[in-house]
Write an enzyme that holds these catalytic residues in place. Structure first.
Site, PDB file in Angstrom:
ATOM      1  N   GLU A  64      38.563  45.431  34.601  1.00 21.79           N
ATOM      2  CA  GLU A  64      37.859  44.240  35.080  1.00 21.79           C
ATOM      3  C   GLU A  64      38.852  43.371  35.825  1.00 21.79           C
ATOM      4  O   GLU A  64      40.060  43.523  35.638  1.00 21.79           O
ATOM      5  CB  GLU A  64      37.331  43.419  33.882  1.00 21.79           C
ATOM      6  CG  GLU A  64      36.218  44.094  33.141  1.00 21.79           C
ATOM      7  CD  GLU A  64      36.111  43.585  31.705  1.00 21.79           C
ATOM      8  OE1 GLU A  64      36.722  42.564  31.380  1.00 21.79           O
ATOM      9  OE2 GLU A  64      35.422  44.241  30.921  1.00 21.79           O
ATOM     10  N   LYS A 106      40.798  39.849  36.400  1.00 23.24           N
ATOM     11  CA  LYS A 106      41.216  38.764  35.515  1.00 23.24           C
ATOM     12  C   LYS A 106      40.798  37.448  36.174  1.00 23.24           C
ATOM     13  O   LYS A 106      41.346  37.059  37.209  1.00 23.24           O
ATOM     14  CB  LYS A 106      42.731  38.813  35.298  1.00 23.24           C
ATOM     15  CG  LYS A 106      43.206  37.864  34.217  1.00 23.24           C
ATOM     16  CD  LYS A 106      44.633  38.198  33.817  1.00 23.24           C
ATOM     17  CE  LYS A 106      45.082  37.438  32.582  1.00 23.24           C
ATOM     18  NZ  LYS A 106      44.971  36.008  32.676  1.00 23.24           N
ATOM     19  N   ASP A 155      40.323  33.617  36.808  1.00 16.59           N
ATOM     20  CA  ASP A 155      41.215  32.491  36.565  1.00 16.59           C
ATOM     21  C   ASP A 155      40.399  31.238  36.266  1.00 16.59           C
ATOM     22  O   ASP A 155      40.161  30.405  37.131  1.00 16.59           O
ATOM     23  CB  ASP A 155      42.115  32.282  37.794  1.00 16.59           C
ATOM     24  CG  ASP A 155      43.322  31.454  37.438  1.00 16.59           C
ATOM     25  OD1 ASP A 155      43.550  31.232  36.235  1.00 16.59           O
ATOM     26  OD2 ASP A 155      44.034  31.028  38.360  1.00 16.59           O
TER      27      ASP A 155
HETATM   28  S1  IVH Z   1      39.696  40.118  27.642  1.00 15.78           S
HETATM   29  C1  IVH Z   1      42.173  39.825  23.382  1.00 15.78           C
HETATM   30  N1  IVH Z   1      38.950  40.125  30.112  1.00 15.78           N
HETATM   31  O1  IVH Z   1      42.863  36.068  30.208  1.00 15.78           O
HETATM   32  C2  IVH Z   1      42.000  39.180  24.691  1.00 15.78           C
HETATM   33  N2  IVH Z   1      40.286  38.301  29.345  1.00 15.78           N
HETATM   34  O2  IVH Z   1      45.657  36.225  28.923  1.00 15.78           O
HETATM   35  C3  IVH Z   1      40.762  39.669  25.343  1.00 15.78           C
HETATM   36  N3  IVH Z   1      40.719  36.606  31.070  1.00 15.78           N
HETATM   37  O3  IVH Z   1      42.354  34.405  27.171  1.00 15.78           O
HETATM   38  C4  IVH Z   1      40.563  39.024  26.641  1.00 15.78           C
HETATM   39  N4  IVH Z   1      39.606  37.588  32.682  1.00 15.78           N
HETATM   40  O4  IVH Z   1      40.841  33.796  29.119  1.00 15.78           O
HETATM   41  C5  IVH Z   1      39.641  39.475  29.155  1.00 15.78           C
HETATM   42  N5  IVH Z   1      38.179  40.273  32.286  1.00 15.78           N
HETATM   43  C6  IVH Z   1      38.858  39.615  31.337  1.00 15.78           C
HETATM   44  C7  IVH Z   1      39.500  38.380  31.593  1.00 15.78           C
HETATM   45  C8  IVH Z   1      40.217  37.752  30.563  1.00 15.78           C
HETATM   46  C9  IVH Z   1      40.326  36.532  32.351  1.00 15.78           C
HETATM   47  C10 IVH Z   1      41.572  35.583  30.406  1.00 15.78           C
HETATM   48  C11 IVH Z   1      41.086  35.171  29.040  1.00 15.78           C
HETATM   49  C12 IVH Z   1      42.210  35.436  28.105  1.00 15.78           C
HETATM   50  C13 IVH Z   1      43.373  35.519  29.018  1.00 15.78           C
HETATM   51  C14 IVH Z   1      44.396  36.449  28.415  1.00 15.78           C
END
Ligand code: IVH
Length: 669
Positions: free
Chosen positions: A114, A116, A118
Site C-alpha cells: 500500500e 504510505k 502522510d
Molecule cells: S499499517 C503496526 N499502512 O504510518 C503499524 N500504516 O510509521 C501498522 N501509515 O502509524 C500500520 N499509511 O499512521 C499502515 N498504508 C498504511 C499506512 C500507514 C500510513 C502510517 C500510520 C502508522 C505509521 C507508521
C-alpha cells in the site's frame, strides 16, 4: 406530531439522508437535488433541536458538526498503535525480505503493498455496527477520543449497513486533508489576512483537535482505512480484510496491490514513485505487509514495530545550495514574510532561486546564517522549502540572522502580536505594498473581476499618485491612463471599459473586494444575503452581526471595527457614488415541481427558447442540478446549437444521455 410519530419521522429522515450521503460520497451518484437534500437536513436539525433525546447515534447532522468539545477524553487503546520500521533502499528491503523468509522457516508467503499516506493515524471503534470512538495515536498506548470531529468525515460510515458484521471491531487508517482542500484553505486564509499553514499533514492534525466540530466540518477532512482489528473478523489474509472493509463501505485507497515476491514489491515502488504526485493526498512511501495473518502472528512484533511489515520511504528530492541572503515581503495586510534568496540550483525539473521561510520562528528553528549551505526540497507542494543547514560546510565566522525590526518598504517599526508568528508593518495607510495589495485584492477575479488591470499597472497608478484606494479607480480618466507606460488609445479604452463593467459585480463580490479582515468569499456571501444591503450591514450592531450565519466573535469584531473607521466610511460612500452594487439580488430559488428530481445536467450551446442562465434556473426550479463539466456521474447533456464537440464526444464516450432542447421540455412534463 405525537412522540412515537416524531421518533418515526426522525428515524425516517436519518435513514433517508444517510442513504443519499452514502450514494453521493461512496458511489458518486445523486438521486435528489442539493436543494431537496438541504431541506431534509434542515428538517432533521430542527426536530433534533426540539427533541434532543430522540437524536440517533448515526444522525447525519453530526457531519456538519456543531458539537463543542472542551477537553477530549484520554482513553487506552485496546491494541497498542505501533509504528513501522523504515527502509530507504532496495538493499534494506531485501534484508527485510530475508528476515521474513527466515522467520517463516521457508514457508511460501506473499506481500501486500500500500502507499504510505502522510496524514494522522486514527483508530475507529464500531459496536453493533455503530461508530462509537475515534481515537488519535497519542503515545501509542493512550490517545484522545476525537469522535465528534471524526464524524464530520463524509466518507466514513457512521453505521455499517451490512448485516453480516462482528459485534465489535476496530479499523485503523489515516485522516488527511486532500491537497486541493489544503490549497483552497490557504488561499482563503491569505485572502482574509490570516497566517497560512505550512503543510497539509500538520493542518489535518490540528484540525482533528479543534474544539468546534462545525469548523472541522468546513475543512473537509478525508480518511483512508488500511487495518482491520478484532477477535471475530473471520479473515485469513490482509487482502481479505481490505476487501471486507471495502464491502462495509469504508474508503480504501485503490492503489494497493498483492505482490508474490520482493521483486514485484520493488516494481510497485518504482511504479508509484512519480505517479503518487497525481494522488489527492501526500504520500511519502510504501508500506509492505506480509499478507497472511497467521504468518503475521508467527513473525510477531519487536517492542516498537511489527516484524511482518515495513515502510519504504521515497527519497525527497533534495539539493544543497548557498543562502545568498534573506529578503522580506510585505503583503496586503502588512504581514511580513521572509524569503530565502538562493544560489540558483536545479531541482525536480525547475531552477530554484527562492524559498519561503514563513516567519522569524522558522529562521530561528533552522538556525540560518547568510552564506550557509542549505538543503532545499520540493515536497508534494510546488513551492520549495529549506529543510536544514548543511552544518559540515558551515563557516564558523558566519553570524546568526537577526530579524529586521523595521519595514523594508516604508521604514516603520514592525510589531508582533503575542499569539502570532508573523511580524506586521502597522503603517496601513502609507506603506506601498499594503496600498497596492488592497487594490490588487479588489480587482481579482473572485472580487470585482477587472481583468484589464494587473499588479504592475496598479503599482504605476500608485506611483504616479493617481490611485491610492479602490474608489480612485472609478475617477480615472483617459488622459490620466495615457500617462501610464505603454498605454495607447486602445489599451486605455479597454482599461476604462473593464473598470466600468465592474460596476455590475454583485454586492456579494463588492463586500469581499473591500478587504475586511477575516471576511473571505464565503463569509461575504453569507453577510450579503443575511443583511441584504450595505446600509443594513453598516448599521448592524455587534450582536446583530453575530446572528449572521458563519459569523463568530472574531469576524463580528473585525466587521464592526472596519465600518467604524472614518476613512472606510468615506471610501464606501465614494464607491456607492461610483455606482457599485450595494444590494443583494440573491433570491432563494422557488421550486415549481420535482419533474427533474435529483437528475444532473450540463448545458452546452445556444437555445431557441432560453437564455443559458434562464435554462439553469428552470432546471433548478424543477428539482434538477446543473453541473459544469461532463463526467461519468452526469445524467444529461442538454445540447443546443453549436454544442462544443469535445463535450459531445466525452458524453458519448461515457454513455451520458445527450438530449435536445425539445427533449428537455418533454422531461419537464
Ligand atoms: S499499517 C503496526 N499502512 O504510518 C503499524 N500504516 O510509521 C501498522 N501509515 O502509524 C500500520 N499509511 O499512521 C499502515 N498504508 C498504511 C499506512 C500507514 C500510513 C502510517 C500510520 C502508522 C505509521 C507508521
Amino acid at each position: 406530531m405525537t412522540p412515537p410519530e416524531t421518533r418515526k419521522e426522525i428515524q425516517k429522515l436519518t435513514d433517508q439522508i444517510n442513504y443519499h450521503n452514502n450514494l453521493y460520497y461512496q458511489k458518486n451518484k445523486s438521486e435528489i437535488s442539493d436543494y431537496e437534500f438541504d431541506q431534509l437536513l434542515e428538517k432533521l436539525i430542527q426536530l433534533e433541536k426540539d427533541f434532543p433525546e430522540l437524536k440517533l447515534p448515526d444522525s447525519p447532522t453530526q457531519r456538519v458538526g456543531g458539537t463543542i468539545t472542551k477537553e477530549f477524553p484520554n482513553v487506552a487503546h485496546e491494541y497498542p498503535m505501533l509504528s513501522l520500521g523504515n527502509t530507504y533502499s532496495a538493499e534494506e528491503l531485501k534484508d527485510f525480505d530475508s528476515r521474513v523468509a527466515k522467520g517463516l522457516d521457508g514457508e511460501p508467503y506473499e506481500y501486500f503493498c500500500e502507499l504510505k499516506f502522510d496524514g494522522v493515524s486514527i483508530s475507529l471503534k464500531y459496536e453493533n455496527g455503530m461508530l462509537t470512538q475515534g481515537i488519535t495515536r497519542g503515545d501509542g498506548v493512550r490517545g484522545d477520543d476525537v469522535i465528534a470531529n471524526v464524524k464530520t468525515i463524509r466518507t466514513l460510515p457512521l453505521k455499517i449497513k451490512s448485516k453480516n458484521i462482528p459485534h465489535k471491531f476496530e479499523v485503523r487508517g489515516e485522516v488527511f486533508l486532500p491537497k486541493k482542500n489544503f490549497e483552497l484553505l490557504n488561499k482563503e486564509r491569505e485572502d482574509i489576512g490570516e497566517e497560512t499553514y505550512a503543510n497539509a499533514r500538520n493542518t489535518a492534525s490540528g484540525t482533528l483537535k479543534m474544539q468546534d466540530s462545525a469548523e472541522v466540518a468546513k475543512r473537509k477532512l478525508d480518511c483512508y482505512l488500511y487495518y482491520l482489528l478484532g477477535e471475530e473478523n473471520n479473515v485469513e489474509t490482509h487482502e481479505e480484510a481490505i476487501k471486507k472493509m471495502e464491502s462495509w463501505e469504508f474508503q480504501v485507497s485503490p492503489t494497493y496491490k498483492k505482490c508474490r515476491n520482493i521483486q514485484e514489491v520493488l516494481k510497485y515502488i518504482e511504479h508509484w514513485e512519480e505517479k503518487r504526485n497525481d494522488l489527492p493526498l501526500e504520500t511519502d512511501g510504501v508500506v509492505i505487509k506480509v499478507n497472511n495473518l497467521s504468518q503475521q502472528r508467527q513473525l510477531g512484533f519487536t517492542a516498537k514495530s511489527p516484524r511482518w511489515a515495513i515502510a519504504y520511504k521515497y527519497k525527497a528530492e533534495s539539493v544543497s545550495t548557498r543562502l545568498n541572503g534573506i529578503t522580506y515581503q510585505v503583503g496586503r495586510t502588512g504581514a511580513v514574510t521572509p524569503v530565502a534568496e538562493l544560489e540558483p540550483v536545479f531541482l525536480a525539473g525547475t531552477t530554484v532561486k527562492r524559498a519561503s521561510l514563513h516567519n522569524a520562528n522558522e529562521i530561528e528553528r533552522l538556525d540560518l546564517r547568510i552564506g550557509d549551505y542549505v538543503f532545499v526540497e520540493k515536497g508534494g507542494e510546488i513551492i520549495p522549502k529549506v529543510t536544514s543547514v548543511d552544518l559540515a560546510r558551515r563557516d564558523e565566522k558566519l553570524k546568526p540572522v537577526s530579524y529586521i525590526t523595521h519595514c523594508p518598504e516604508c521604514g516603520t517599526e514592525l510589531i508582533r502580536h503575542e499569539d502570532e508568528a508573523n511580524h506586521y508593518c502597522p503603517n496601513e495607510k502609507g506603506c506601498r505594498p499594503q496600498i497596492t495589495g488592497r487594490i490588487v485584492h479588489f480587482i481579482q477575479r473572485k472580487a470585482m473581476d477587472i481583468d484589464s488591470l494587473g499588479e504592475k499597472t496598479i503599482e504605476q497608478l500608485f506611483d504616479l499618485g493617481l490611485v491610492k484606494t479602490p474608489a480612485d479607480l472609478y475617477d480615472l480618466n483617459k488622459e490620466e491612463v495615457l500617462r501610464l507606460e505603454g498605454f495607447k488609445e486602445l489599451s486605455t479604452k479597454n482599461l476604462l471599459k473593464g473598470i466600468e463593467a465592474s460596476k455590475a459585480a454583485s454586492f456579494e463580490a463588492v463586500l469581499f473586494a473591500i478587504g475586511i479582515r477575516f471576511v473571505g468569499k464565503t463569509v461575504a456571501e453569507k453577510l450579503a444575503r443575511h443583511f441584504k444591503s450595505m446600509e443594513n450591514l453598516m448599521s448592524a450592531t455587534y450582536e446583530q452581526l453575530l446572528e449572521a450565519p458563519e459569523v463568530g466573535e472574531k469576524i463580528a469584531q473585525s466587521v464592526h471595527h472596519f465600518f467604524e473607521q472614518k476613512e472606510n466610511q468615506l471610501e464606501i460612500s465614494r464607491l456607492k457614488k461610483a455606482g457599485l452594487q450595494f444590494e443583494s439580488s440573491f433570491k432563494e430559488p422557488e421550486k415549481i415541481s420535482n419533474a427533474l428530481g435529483g437528475k444532473s445536467f450540463v448545458i452546452s450551446g445556444t437555445f431557441q427558447n432560453y437564455e443559458r442562465d434562464h435554462l439553469k434556473e428552470v432546471i433548478v426550479a424543477h428539482g434538477g442540478k446543473v453541473l459544469s463539466s461532463v463526467s461519468g456521474k452526469l445524467d444529461f447533456l442538454v445540447a443546443g446549437e453549436n454544442t462544443g464537440p469535445a463535450k459531445r464526444e466525452k458524453a458519448e464516450k461515457l454513455g451520458v444521455k445527450i438530449i435536445s432542447e425539445q427533449e428537455f421540455e418533454q422531461l419537464l412534463k
